[in-house]
Design a protein around this motif. Structure first.
Motif, PDB file in Angstrom:
ATOM      1  N   ARG A 596     -65.407 -11.817 -26.871  1.00  0.00           N
ATOM      2  CA  ARG A 596     -65.724 -10.809 -27.718  1.00  0.00           C
ATOM      3  C   ARG A 596     -66.983 -10.099 -27.065  1.00  0.00           C
ATOM      4  NH1 ARG A 596     -65.355 -13.253 -34.007  1.00  0.00           N
ATOM      5  NH2 ARG A 596     -63.516 -14.050 -33.914  1.00  0.00           N
ATOM      6  N   ILE A 597     -66.968  -8.766 -27.223  1.00  0.00           N
ATOM      7  CA  ILE A 597     -67.985  -7.800 -26.856  1.00  0.00           C
ATOM      8  C   ILE A 597     -68.919  -7.469 -28.076  1.00  0.00           C
ATOM      9  CG2 ILE A 597     -68.752  -5.723 -25.728  1.00  0.00           C
ATOM     10  CD1 ILE A 597     -65.866  -6.219 -24.163  1.00  0.00           C
ATOM     11  N   GLY A 598     -70.193  -7.397 -27.950  1.00  0.00           N
ATOM     12  CA  GLY A 598     -71.227  -6.874 -29.144  1.00  0.00           C
ATOM     13  C   GLY A 598     -71.317  -8.088 -30.146  1.00  0.00           C
ATOM     14  N   SER A 599     -72.193  -7.641 -31.179  1.00  0.00           N
ATOM     15  CA  SER A 599     -72.606  -8.616 -32.061  1.00  0.00           C
ATOM     16  C   SER A 599     -72.580  -7.998 -33.603  1.00  0.00           C
ATOM     17  CB  SER A 599     -73.973  -8.983 -31.807  1.00  0.00           C
ATOM     18  OG  SER A 599     -74.507  -9.969 -33.025  1.00  0.00           O
ATOM     19  N   ARG A 600     -72.023  -8.614 -34.527  1.00  0.00           N
ATOM     20  CA  ARG A 600     -71.974  -8.165 -35.924  1.00  0.00           C
ATOM     21  C   ARG A 600     -73.343  -8.064 -36.514  1.00  0.00           C
ATOM     22  NH1 ARG A 600     -71.810 -12.221 -39.773  1.00  0.00           N
ATOM     23  NH2 ARG A 600     -71.747 -14.207 -38.736  1.00  0.00           N
ATOM     24  N   HIS A 601     -74.214  -8.346 -35.866  1.00  0.00           N
ATOM     25  CA  HIS A 601     -75.724  -8.421 -36.222  1.00  0.00           C
ATOM     26  C   HIS A 601     -76.635  -7.407 -35.454  1.00  0.00           C
ATOM     27  CE1 HIS A 601     -74.664 -11.839 -38.633  1.00  0.00           C
ATOM     28  NE2 HIS A 601     -74.347 -12.440 -37.666  1.00  0.00           N
TER      29      HIS A 601
END
Length: 773
Positions: A596-601
């Motif tokens: 996964r790329i990025g962060s939900r936070h």
């Protein structure tokens, strides 16, 4: 065995290397003579030495008159008491024989049965009528008042079967009352068998004359089936009605069944009741209690004998929890400026419950409820009970489980100050550190590849190993962490939390990506400059399926030092991650790994750069980013360009005329521009350009559209990420021939200022033969 999980380490006492044992069986014989009003006893203790060679320890609080060891006579002086700490509550007997680890032995004792050499103990009582009144009279508020009062026994970590033959001569008919299995062999002769899961605090046994007592049998239907209620009272206790007592007992048991969890003590509950202020005590499926304390003792028997305190000082917790639950549960915040209280001192030799448990201990749970809510607290404590059937609990274990289940580290602050006593009298502060890499000294930020922490790892068994092992599905695994104190004061207590993300990711942010925790553990007394390893079990039921490759995150929290919300691993020395996947495969075969790329936070949108860093030996290693939906690949490929184009369209052009002159910082320059216009002064390093695009589109081996990285040690491309956006893809790569030398490559995410935000490492090993690992 479960009991050995909480066994104390050997201790040097009076020149002896004193080592714990594991009792395998105790058999005994009590003979009471009403004519002479005397009692004699003999006992046989079979035991195994633990994992350390040395001089075995046990206890009995009777005066030993004769003994044999492995069939040969042994001097009573060779079984003497020794002080394992300050005071009577620390005394244990040491067998003066140096024994090999794991060896098996038999100790036989003969003694007169008298008042135990323990505080506030009860003697063998002979009534004026010549009747016997005998009670094991166990207690957790006084040291050495468990089974060792009457029989050879161990500390609370142990569990073992006990069989006791009892004979009373020269007396009228008597009744034996016990939570053991009773066999009546004849008039006033019995055999009582206590099961192997009983701990030294579990055993209830009383003998009373038939003329002195009244009994009644009832039944209550619980979720696990009917349970017989065996009630006894003194015949002279006119103020106690057994019918109403039976109804109250049945009601309390039914309530516990719904509030806590299934009854764990078989199909009986034994209660000896009084209406006056007498000694009350809980046992496994039994109690001696005044009627006003019955609800307390029933809950206590349910929770603290369904579970078992691991040490004597752990008794504060079940006493406090029982008091909290059998009054009116409330939620009252604790004042963290109040003086600290030490109810648990990490002393495995201490053998009594702190008396502050009833008041202050109950307040601790009220304070926790103020942080997480009354209902969640009750739910979490019930879950601890239900997931640890027939096992021990310790104070740190319950703290760690409450934190893991609730995600509230305020609980750690409460335990540190109001359970462990804190360290408020010491100057300076602790500064805890989990290394991001071998060369990480704790300076923030760390500028290297921070996702390869040597201080976080997984083991397939609790063997103390310090190297990473791939998690084994279908069995318990263990999570480990090494914590270093870079500060100037000792950390009295600290908590490590682990989170296993079952996917490789390029960016993690605290606390969102750490919660809910996979596991938590508590450590103690970490001195300045010292390191300490802690671990916790990762249950088999929580292990992801075989072939899952993820990222192990860790964090550490103490009263002086804790992670700052919103930070990444590289910004915070109390955070760490191990994001390394080991791939064993044959050369030229393709491997596929989700990531996964990025962060939900992530709090803002951004333009980032994804780069592949190949090993020097393999600059043409084939690595692809692919997805079953070709639109997702095209979107990723064009996202940065689209974002930049959109921003340009929103900008309104302006005309700006400045005199051809150099401005000093002392000059005042006023520039007025229309809304939406921008002014760039100096070299432009913004979002319009981060780096060259070094990728091309191809079809992966399965015919799916894929982004291929151009050859070279380092290649990549820009992408756009919205606030909190996480993009899921698959990494596809062809296994090179490493010729027996493991190689690795990294997938790295940079922000628009060229700072590494995250990444993961793939380690490549070649299988020598098909079907091998």
């Amino acid at each position: 065995m479960t009991a050995l999980l909480h066994v104390p380490v050997p201790k040097l006492v009076d020149g002896f290397n004193a080592v714990p044992i594991r009792i395998t069986n105790v058999t005994g014989s009590f003979e009471f003579d009403a004519t002479t009003q005397t009692a004699t006893a003999s006992a046989v203790m079979e035991f195994d030495v633990g994992p350390h060679s040395g001089f075995p320890i046990f206890d009995i609080r009777q005066t030993i008159q004769a003994a044999t060891f492995n069939g040969s006579s042994i001097a009573v002086s060779d079984l003497a008491h020794h002080d394992f700490g300050p005071g009577n509550d620390h005394a244990l007997r040491i067998i003066n024989r140096n024994l090999m680890a794991g060896s098996s032995h038999v100790l036989t004792l003969a003694y007169a049965l008298q008042e135990p050499q323990s505080p506030n103990a009860r003697d063998v009582i002979w009534l004026p009528s010549g009747a016997l009144s005998f009670d094991f009279h166990l207690s957790d508020l006084n040291p050495a008042r468990y089974l060792e009062s009457w029989l050879p026994s161990n500390l609370l970590f142990d569990q073992f079967p006990v069989t006791l033959d009892i004979a009373l001569t020269g007396a009228a008919a008597h009744t034996l009352i016990s939570n053991g299995s009773i066999t009546q062999n004849g008039s006033n002769t019995w055999t009582v068998a206590f099961p192997a899961h009983f701990a030294p605090c579990s055993h209830m046994l009383m003998i009373e004359a038939d003329s002195e007592i009244t009994q009644q049998i009832g039944t209550v239907n619980l979720s696990g089936g009917p349970v017989a209620l065996e009630l006894t009272k003194r015949a002279t206790d006119a103020d106690l009605n057994l019918n109403s007592s039976e109804m109250a007992l049945a009601s309390f048991l039914t309530d516990m069944d719904g509030e806590v969890g299934p009854y764990m003590h078989g199909d009986r509950y034994v209660a000896y009741l009084t209406s006056f202020n007498s000694h009350s005590m809980e046992y496994d499926g039994a109690t001696t209690s005044r009627i006003g304390a019955l609800e307390h003792e029933v809950f206590h028997s349910w929770w603290a004998r369904g579970l078992i305190p691991a040490t004597g000082e752990d008794g504060w917790l079940d006493e406090a929890w029982t008091t909290y639950m059998t009054t009116t549960p409330d939620a009252a915040p604790l004042d963290m400026t109040d003086p600290p209280v030490a109810m648990w001192q990490n002393d495995p030799w201490r053998r009594n419950t702190n008396g502050a448990a009833y008041g202050h201990g109950s307040d601790v749970f009220s304070g926790i409820a103020a942080e997480i809510g009354i209902a969640p607290l009750q739910s979490h404590m019930a879950a601890i009970y239900n997931t640890r059937e027939r096992r021990h609990f310790s104070t740190p274990l319950v703290e760690a489980e409450l934190i893991r289940r609730s995600g509230s580290f305020a609980i750690a602050d409460i335990f540190d100050r109001f359970v462990y006593g804190g360290n408020t009298d010491l100057p300076g502060s602790a500064n805890l550190h989990l290394r991001d890499a071998i060369d990480d000294t704790g300076a923030e930020p760390y500028t290297g590849m921070f996702w390869r922490s040597p201080d976080v790892w997984v083991r397939n068994s609790p063997d103390g190993g310090t190297t990473q092992q791939p998690p084994e599905a279908g069995q318990d695994n263990w999570l480990y962490a090494r914590v270093t104190n870079r500060g100037s004061a000792t950390a009295r207590s600290f908590v490590v939390g682990w989170k296993m993300q079952v996917w490789a990711g390029t960016q993690f942010e605290y606390p969102g990506d750490w919660l809910p925790l996979t596991g938590a553990a508590v450590g103690f007394d970490l001195a300045p400059g010292a390191s300490q390893i802690v671990c916790t079990k990762w249950p088999a039921s929580d292990i992801p399926p075989e072939g899952t490759h993820g990222c192990l995150l860790a964090m550490v929290w103490c009263a002086d030092d804790r992670p700052v919300p919103g930070r990444h691993v590289w910004e915070e020395d109390t955070l760490a991650q191990r994001n390394m996947t080991v791939v064993d495969e044959h050369p030229d075969e393709w491997e596929h790994r989700p990531f996964r790329i990025g962060s939900r936070h992530s709090p803002t949108s951004q333009i980032a750069r994804i780069e592949l860093h190949r090993p020097r030996a393999f600059p043409e290693l084939e690595v692809l980013i692919t997805h079953k939906d070709p639109a997702r690949i095209k979107m990723l490929l064009s996202s940065a360009k689209d974002r930049k184009s959109s921003r340009r369209k929103k900008q309104r052009p302006i005309a700006l005329h400045l005199a051809s002159r150099r401005f000093d910082l002392s000059d005042t320059v006023q520039i007025r521009a229309a809304d939406g216009s921008c002014l760039i002064v100096g070299d432009h390093q913004g979002n319009d350009h981060q780096g060259p695009t070094q990728i091309h589109l191809i079809k992966d081996p399965r015919g799916q559209l894929a982004i291929a990285f151009d050859p070279g040690h380092r290649s990549g491309f820009d992408i756009a990420l919205d606030k909190g956006e996480v993009l899921g893809f698959e990494l596809c790569f062809r296994m090179p021939n490493t010729k027996g030398k493991p190689q690795h490559f990294n997938v790295v995410q940079f922000n628009d200022r060229g700072r590494m935000q995250g990444g993961f490492t793939i380690i490549l090993n070649n299988q020598l033969k098909r079907g091998t690992k």
